[in-house]
Scaffold this active site. Structure first.
Site, PDB file in Angstrom:
ATOM      1  CG  ASP A   8      10.548 -14.864   8.823  1.00 47.63           C
ATOM      2  OD1 ASP A   8      11.215 -13.847   8.217  1.00 47.63           O
ATOM      3  OD2 ASP A   8       9.431 -14.731   8.764  1.00 47.63           O
ATOM      4  CG  ASP A  45       9.613 -14.513   5.300  1.00 52.11           C
ATOM      5  OD1 ASP A  45      10.377 -13.430   5.330  1.00 52.11           O
ATOM      6  OD2 ASP A  45       8.381 -14.341   5.626  1.00 52.11           O
ATOM      7  CB  SER A  58       9.344 -10.632   9.096  1.00 49.81           C
ATOM      8  OG  SER A  58       9.938 -10.673   7.948  1.00 49.81           O
ATOM      9  CG  ASP A  62      13.409 -11.563   6.260  1.00 47.85           C
ATOM     10  OD1 ASP A  62      13.659 -12.966   6.203  1.00 47.85           O
ATOM     11  OD2 ASP A  62      12.255 -11.304   6.427  1.00 47.85           O
TER      12      ASP A  62
END
Length: 456
Positions: free
Chosen positions: A249, A251, A102, A247
Site C-alpha cells: 500500500d 506507506d 500492507s 510495500d
C-alpha cells in the site's frame, strides 16, 4: 473493552475468513457511517484499495454499508494508503477507508479508517465502532440508518491518482530535478504500481520498473520492501544510482544504494532530521520513533542536539505523539516515515523524494550519504503464535527481565505480540554480538515453552 477486530493498523485477517468477510465489512460501513454523521450536509466517504483479489469483495460491502448510513461514497480504486488520507481531506470527506493488508501476502486483507482530518482513528473511536459492529453482527444493534430518501450514492473519481501525484510533486524543492538519475522502482505489484514510476519520471529521472504488473495474487510476492532481492539484482544489472522499494500500500519505504545495500527507515529518519534541522524546518526538539529504532539513531541525534522520543510500535502511535508534541518528523525502522508538513500518515513516496532532494544537493552517491550513523547490531526473530500468550505471566516475565539485565546499558530487549499477524516478535540489540545471540536464544526458548503450555 477487549479489542477483537481492530489491531495496531485497522482490521486485518485472512480474506473471506472472519473478520475479513463481506458481512463484517458491511457492518463496518454502517457503523463508521453512523459514527461520522455530523450535521445536515451530504456526508461522503472515500474508499481506496490495493491490488488484492479480495478487494473486489470488500469494496462493495463497505460501499453498501456506508450508503445505508446515508453516506455518499467516492471510489478511487488502487491508490496508496497516504493517497486515501490526502484525498479524504482534499475532498472534504467525513471518512476515509483503505482496503489493504500492507506488506502481508495476497490472501490477507485489511481495512484502515481515517477521520475527516486525514489522520488514523484513535483507539477510543475504534472501540466505539467495534462495539457497534458487534451489535450488528449479533443482531442486537440499534443504529439509526438512513430513510429511503436519504440513502447515499456511489461515484467513481477517475483522476484520484493524478491529484495525489501532483500533491507529492509539490513537496519536492523548487529548482531541483532528478535529471541524470537512474532509479529502479519496485512497487510490489501493489497500490503504487502506476503512480510511483510516473512520479519519478515526471521529475526527470530515468525509471526502471519492477513489481508493476498486479494480477490480484502477486502483491508483495518476492518483491517490494520486505523482499528487496529482485531490486538489488536489477540495480546491479542496470548500473542504477539507487532503488526504491515500496510495500503493497506504499506507506513504507526501503531504499537501496547503487551497490544494492539496504538503507532502512532509521537511516532515512536520520537523513531527513539532519537536513530539516540544518534548514530550521524541524519543529520541536527532535523526532518521534518507536521502541524498535536503533540505539545508533538515538546517539546520532543526540550528537546534533536533538531528541528521540519513542512510542510503542505502529505509525499511528508515532503520529499521535508527534501531534501531542507539535513535532513534524517521525517514523519507524520498517520504513513508515511521517512528515506532517506534507502528510498525515506514513508515505513511502514522500520519504523517497525527501532523501532524493538531499542526494541532489550533495556531491556523492547514495552509498556515501545514506548511512549517517553506525547501527548497533540488532537481530529480529518472528515466532508463529496462533494463540496469544500473556507476556506479563510472572514466570515468563522473570526470564525476560533477567535477560534485559544481562544486556544492561549495552543493549535492549523488546518482546511483543504483532498487531497485524499471528506472530510474536523478538528484537535484541547490543554492542556485543555473542551476548546478543545468547539473549535471543534464551528468550526464544522461554517464549516457545510458554506458548506450548498455553496450547496444552
Amino acid at each position: 473493552m477487549t479489542r477483537r477486530l481492530f489491531g495496531t493498523d485497522g482490521i486485518r485477517g485472512k480474506a473471506n475468513t472472519h473478520p475479513m468477510t463481506a458481512e463484517v465489512a458491511l457492518a463496518l460501513g454502517k457503523a463508521a457511517g453512523h459514527r461520522f454523521r455530523r450535521g445536515s450536509h451530504r456526508h461522503r466517504a472515500v474508499i481506496g484499495k490495493d491490488t488484492r483479489l479480495s478487494g473486489y469483495m470488500l469494496e462493495p460491502a463497505l460501499t453498501a454499508g456506508l450508503i445505508s448510513a446515508g453516506v455518499d461514497v467516492i471510489l478511487i480504486g488502487p491508490v496508496p494508503t497516504p493517497g486515501v488520507a490526502f484525498l479524504t481531506r482534499s475532498l472534504r470527506a467525513d471518512i476515509g477507508v483503505m482496503i489493504s493488508a500492507s506488506h502481508n501476502p495476497y490472501y490477507d486483507n485489511g481495512i484502515k479508517l481515517f477521520g475527516p482530518d486525514g489522520f488514523k482513528l484513535s483507539d477510543e473511536i475504534e472501540d466505539e465502532i467495534e462495539a457497534q459492529i458487534d451489535g450488528l453482527l449479533s443482531q442486537n444493534g440499534n443504529l439509526s440508518l438512513a430513510p429511503p430518501e436519504r440513502l447515499g450514492r456511489a461515484t467513481r473519481l477517475d483522476d484520484a491518482r493524478g491529484r495525489y501525484s501532483e500533491n507529492l510533486k509539490s513537496s519536492f524543492p523548487k529548482g531541483l530535478e532528478l535529471d541524470g538519475l537512474r532509479i529502479v522502482v519496485d512497487c510490489a505489484h501493489g497500490a503504487a504500481y502506476s503512480i510511483a514510476p510516473d512520479l519519478f519520471w515526471e521529475l526527470g529521472a530515468e525509471v526502471i520498473r519492477i513489481g508493476t504488473s498486479p494480477d490480484g495474487f502477486n502483491i508483495n510476492q518476492g518483491c517490494g520492501s520486505t523482499h528487496p532481492e529482485a531490486l538489488r539484482q536489477k540495480i546491479i544489472e542496470t548500473r542504477a544510482d539507487l532503488g526504491v522499494a515500496l510495500d503493497g500500500d506504499a506507506d513504507r519505504l526501503v531504499l537501496l544504494d547503487e551497490k544494492g545495500d539496504i538503507i532502512d527507515g532509521d537511516q532515512v529518519l536520520a537523513i531527513i532530521a539532519a537536513d530539516w534541522a540544518r534548514d530550521q524546518r524541524l519543529t520541536g526538539k527532535g523526532i518521534v520513533a518507536t521502541q524498535m529504532s536503533n540505539l545508533g539513531l538515538e546517539k546520532f541525534l543526540s550528537g546534533k542536539g536533538l531528541e528521540l522520543v519513542r512510542t510503542k510500535v505502529g505509525d499511528r502511535y508515532v503520529v499521535e505523539k508527534m501531534r501531542e508534541l507539535g513535532w513534524n518528523v517521525g517514523g519507524e525502522q520498517s520504513g513508515h516515515i511521517v512528515m506532517t508538513d506534507f502528510a498525515t500518515t506514513g508515505d513511502g513516496l514522500l520519504a523517497a523524494l525527501q532523501v532524493l532532494a538531499v542526494l541532489r544537493r550533495g556531491d556523492g552517491p547514495l552509498s556515501e550519504i545514506g548511512r549517517p550513523f553506525e547501527a548497533f547490531p540488532q537481530k529480529l526473530r518472528n515466532l508463529p503464535m496462533p494463540r496469544r500468550i500473556d507476556l506479563e505471566d510472572p514466570e515468563l516475565k522473570t526470564i525476560l527481565d533477567a535477560n534485559q539485565q544481562r544486556l544492561g546499558a549495552r543493549g535492549r530487549l523488546l518482546v511483543r505480540l504483532s498487531g497485524t499477524e499471528p506472530l510474536l516478535r523478538i528484537m535484541v540489540e547490543a554492542d556485543d554480538e555473542p551476548l546478543l545471540d545468547d539473549v535471543l536464544e534464551a528468550v526464544s526458548d522461554a517464549v516457545t515453552k510458554a506458548a506450548s503450555s498455553v496450547a496444552a
